[in-house]
Write a protein that holds these residues in place. Structure first.
Motif, PDB file in Angstrom:
ATOM      1  N   PHE A  39       0.833  -1.209   0.000  1.00  0.00           N
ATOM      2  CA  PHE A  39       0.000   0.000   0.000  1.00  0.00           C
ATOM      3  C   PHE A  39       0.866   1.257   0.000  1.00  0.00           C
ATOM      4  O   PHE A  39       0.619   2.202  -0.746  1.00  0.00           O
ATOM      5  CB  PHE A  39      -0.932  -0.015   1.220  1.00  0.00           C
ATOM      6  N   GLY A  56      -1.491  -2.184  -5.818  1.00  0.00           N
ATOM      7  CA  GLY A  56      -2.883  -1.999  -5.370  1.00  0.00           C
ATOM      8  C   GLY A  56      -3.618  -3.323  -5.254  1.00  0.00           C
ATOM      9  O   GLY A  56      -4.349  -3.564  -4.286  1.00  0.00           O
ATOM     10  N   ALA A  59      -2.389  -5.079  -2.228  1.00  0.00           N
ATOM     11  CA  ALA A  59      -2.934  -4.465  -1.007  1.00  0.00           C
ATOM     12  C   ALA A  59      -4.394  -4.855  -0.800  1.00  0.00           C
ATOM     13  O   ALA A  59      -4.862  -4.934   0.339  1.00  0.00           O
ATOM     14  CB  ALA A  59      -2.791  -2.947  -1.075  1.00  0.00           C
TER      15      ALA A  59
END
Length: 121
Positions: A39, A56, A59
């Motif tokens: 992240f 992303g 995460a």
């Protein structure tokens, strides 16, 4: 000679529940640490590109992976088939002869009357 920090086990007992919980907690925390790093890297690294999407996605999906792997205990990992043939003796043994019948008889008798001067023996 291989050195090991764990003593060899003489039994096939599973790992202690406390040790299993500790190992699962460590695995969860490591996975969540990787998620936090993904992240942070997603936000910090510029210019944004294809790797931003990879960080992303990591995460987003790593919490699911962390929870599932933390909930699977040692029993879930050890689903190996055990062969019962290895535990059986190689050749059949002769059956044991039947035990001889034993009869125990207990008989009660009246005690003999004591010799008293009134009664001759």
């Amino acid at each position: 000679m291989k050195s090991s920090s764990h003593a060899p086990s003489a039994t096939s007992l599973p790992r202690a529940p406390r040790d299993d919980v500790d190992a699962r907690s460590i695995r969860y925390l490591v996975t969540m640490g990787i998620r936090v790093a993904c992240f942070v890297l997603m936000v910090v690294i510029t210019p944004y590109g294809w790797y931003t999407w990879v960080f992303g996605a990591a995460a987003i999906f790593l919490p699911y992976i962390a929870v599932v792997s933390a909930n699977v205990g040692q029993e879930g990992r050890r689903n190996r088939r055990e062969d019962p043939e290895a535990a059986l003796p190689a050749a059949p043994t002769a059956p044991l002869p039947p035990p001889a019948a034993r009869v125990i008889r207990i008989e009660e008798t009246r005690p003999a009357a004591p010799n008293t001067p009134d009664r001759p023996a």
